[in-house]
Design a protein around this motif. Structure first.
Motif, PDB file in Angstrom:
ATOM      1  N   ARG A  56     -18.890 -11.519   6.502  1.00 32.78           N
ATOM      2  CA  ARG A  56     -17.435 -10.768   6.347  1.00 32.78           C
ATOM      3  C   ARG A  56     -17.042 -10.241   4.945  1.00 32.78           C
ATOM      4  N   ILE A  57     -16.671  -9.126   4.776  1.00 30.03           N
ATOM      5  CA  ILE A  57     -16.543  -8.360   3.738  1.00 30.03           C
ATOM      6  C   ILE A  57     -15.208  -7.980   3.596  1.00 30.03           C
ATOM      7  N   MET A  58     -14.554  -7.964   2.381  1.00 31.08           N
ATOM      8  CA  MET A  58     -13.168  -7.534   1.979  1.00 31.08           C
ATOM      9  C   MET A  58     -13.505  -6.609   0.653  1.00 31.08           C
ATOM     10  N   MET A  59     -13.219  -5.485   0.640  1.00 33.79           N
ATOM     11  CA  MET A  59     -13.657  -4.455  -0.293  1.00 33.79           C
ATOM     12  C   MET A  59     -12.132  -3.958  -0.639  1.00 33.79           C
ATOM     13  N   THR A  60     -11.862  -4.194  -2.082  1.00 35.10           N
ATOM     14  CA  THR A  60     -10.365  -3.720  -2.672  1.00 35.10           C
ATOM     15  C   THR A  60     -10.696  -2.308  -3.346  1.00 35.10           C
ATOM     16  N   VAL A  61     -10.415  -1.350  -2.752  1.00 34.75           N
ATOM     17  CA  VAL A  61     -10.537  -0.042  -3.559  1.00 34.75           C
ATOM     18  C   VAL A  61      -9.399   0.857  -3.711  1.00 34.75           C
ATOM     19  N   GLU A  62      -9.584   1.735  -4.688  1.00 34.21           N
ATOM     20  CA  GLU A  62      -8.231   2.879  -4.902  1.00 34.21           C
ATOM     21  C   GLU A  62      -9.079   3.965  -3.910  1.00 34.21           C
ATOM     22  N   THR A  63      -7.935   4.445  -3.453  1.00 34.53           N
ATOM     23  CA  THR A  63      -8.284   5.663  -2.404  1.00 34.53           C
ATOM     24  C   THR A  63      -7.138   6.299  -1.968  1.00 34.53           C
ATOM     25  N   PRO A  64      -7.325   7.796  -1.785  1.00 32.36           N
ATOM     26  CA  PRO A  64      -6.294   8.383  -1.165  1.00 32.36           C
ATOM     27  C   PRO A  64      -6.184   8.380   0.335  1.00 32.36           C
ATOM     28  N   ILE A  65      -6.941   7.752   0.905  1.00 29.80           N
ATOM     29  CA  ILE A  65      -6.975   7.588   2.417  1.00 29.80           C
ATOM     30  C   ILE A  65      -5.833   6.679   2.852  1.00 29.80           C
ATOM     31  N   LYS A  66      -5.219   6.969   4.001  1.00 26.80           N
ATOM     32  CA  LYS A  66      -3.835   6.522   4.583  1.00 26.80           C
ATOM     33  C   LYS A  66      -4.494   5.213   5.128  1.00 26.80           C
ATOM     34  N   GLN A  67      -3.602   4.155   5.161  1.00 29.36           N
ATOM     35  CA  GLN A  67      -3.971   2.566   5.962  1.00 29.36           C
ATOM     36  C   GLN A  67      -4.589   2.847   7.328  1.00 29.36           C
ATOM     37  N   GLU A  68      -4.122   3.775   8.044  1.00 24.93           N
ATOM     38  CA  GLU A  68      -4.463   3.629   9.332  1.00 24.93           C
ATOM     39  C   GLU A  68      -5.874   4.596   9.629  1.00 24.93           C
ATOM     40  N   GLN A  69      -6.294   5.243   8.399  1.00 19.80           N
ATOM     41  CA  GLN A  69      -7.341   6.133   8.376  1.00 19.80           C
ATOM     42  C   GLN A  69      -8.577   5.570   7.786  1.00 19.80           C
ATOM     43  N   ILE A  70      -8.494   4.385   7.427  1.00 20.93           N
ATOM     44  CA  ILE A  70      -9.623   3.475   6.794  1.00 20.93           C
ATOM     45  C   ILE A  70     -10.399   3.055   8.039  1.00 20.93           C
ATOM     46  N   TYR A  71     -11.818   3.353   7.709  1.00 16.89           N
ATOM     47  CA  TYR A  71     -12.662   2.657   8.590  1.00 16.89           C
ATOM     48  C   TYR A  71     -13.145   1.427   8.429  1.00 16.89           C
ATOM     49  N   HIS A  72     -12.994   0.567   9.307  1.00 15.21           N
ATOM     50  CA  HIS A  72     -13.182  -1.033   9.252  1.00 15.21           C
ATOM     51  C   HIS A  72     -14.390  -1.115  10.103  1.00 15.21           C
ATOM     52  N   ALA A  73     -15.575  -1.622   9.395  1.00 17.41           N
ATOM     53  CA  ALA A  73     -16.756  -1.705  10.185  1.00 17.41           C
ATOM     54  C   ALA A  73     -17.246  -3.076  10.571  1.00 17.41           C
ATOM     55  N   TYR A  74     -17.506  -3.242  12.019  1.00 21.13           N
ATOM     56  CA  TYR A  74     -17.601  -4.347  12.647  1.00 21.13           C
ATOM     57  C   TYR A  74     -19.227  -3.913  13.438  1.00 21.13           C
ATOM     58  N   LEU A  75     -20.036  -4.727  12.881  1.00 17.75           N
ATOM     59  CA  LEU A  75     -21.159  -4.199  13.473  1.00 17.75           C
ATOM     60  C   LEU A  75     -21.919  -5.511  14.195  1.00 17.75           C
ATOM     61  N   GLU A  76     -23.024  -5.130  14.726  1.00 14.19           N
ATOM     62  CA  GLU A  76     -23.627  -6.095  15.871  1.00 14.19           C
ATOM     63  C   GLU A  76     -22.828  -7.116  16.616  1.00 14.19           C
ATOM     64  N   GLY A  77     -23.009  -8.361  16.641  1.00 16.19           N
ATOM     65  CA  GLY A  77     -22.253  -9.350  17.374  1.00 16.19           C
ATOM     66  C   GLY A  77     -20.658  -9.334  16.776  1.00 16.19           C
ATOM     67  N   ALA A  78     -20.405  -8.924  15.522  1.00 14.05           N
ATOM     68  CA  ALA A  78     -19.136  -9.084  14.891  1.00 14.05           C
ATOM     69  C   ALA A  78     -18.147  -7.866  15.715  1.00 14.05           C
ATOM     70  N   THR A  79     -18.563  -7.007  16.317  1.00 13.28           N
ATOM     71  CA  THR A  79     -17.525  -6.341  17.183  1.00 13.28           C
ATOM     72  C   THR A  79     -16.492  -6.962  17.997  1.00 13.28           C
ATOM     73  N   VAL A  80     -16.947  -8.262  18.449  1.00 18.79           N
ATOM     74  CA  VAL A  80     -15.853  -9.153  19.214  1.00 18.79           C
ATOM     75  C   VAL A  80     -14.780  -9.602  18.223  1.00 18.79           C
TER      76      VAL A  80
END
Length: 121
Positions: A89-113
């Protein structure tokens, strides 16, 4: 604005090349889909389940150009009975103009569950 970008991926076996390759794949997805510049990253926290001990997955981030000075830390996930195995699992803390609901959170392979509500293609 400071935002957290989450991601997770599973591996088939606890061998260093698989752990590093999976971590690179997950990081690439998180970075590309959110247009992350390493200069805007405060930290990257990486956890692994108790069954992944072959390597530090943070090594994968050092394969990305421009990421050498980004602080990265690996930790072990809480071993909750019945939880997803062989998971990074990864948590990346970034400065971005992207709104909270527009952030793309990546869940791949078996982690989609873990978060089917956030698993996007």
């Amino acid at each position: 604005m400071i935002r957290g970008i989450r991601g997770a991926i599973t591996v088939g076996e606890d061998i260093e090349p698989q752990v590093i390759d999976a971590t690179e794949k997950l990081l690439q997805e998180m970075i590309q889909k959110n247009n992350v510049d390493p200069e805007n990253v405060a930290q990257v926290l990486i956890t692994v389940t108790h069954d992944l001990i072959s390597t530090f997955p943070a090594k994968a981030l050092r394969n990305f150009e421009g990421w050498v000075y980004v602080p990265v830390m690996c930790m072990q996930e809480i071993p909750v009975p019945g939880s997803l195995e062989k998971c990074i699992r990864i948590m990346m803390t970034v400065e971005t103009p992207i709104k909270q609901e527009q952030i793309y959170h990546a869940y791949l392979e078996g982690a989609t569950v873990l978060r089917p509500d956030l698993s996007k293609s």
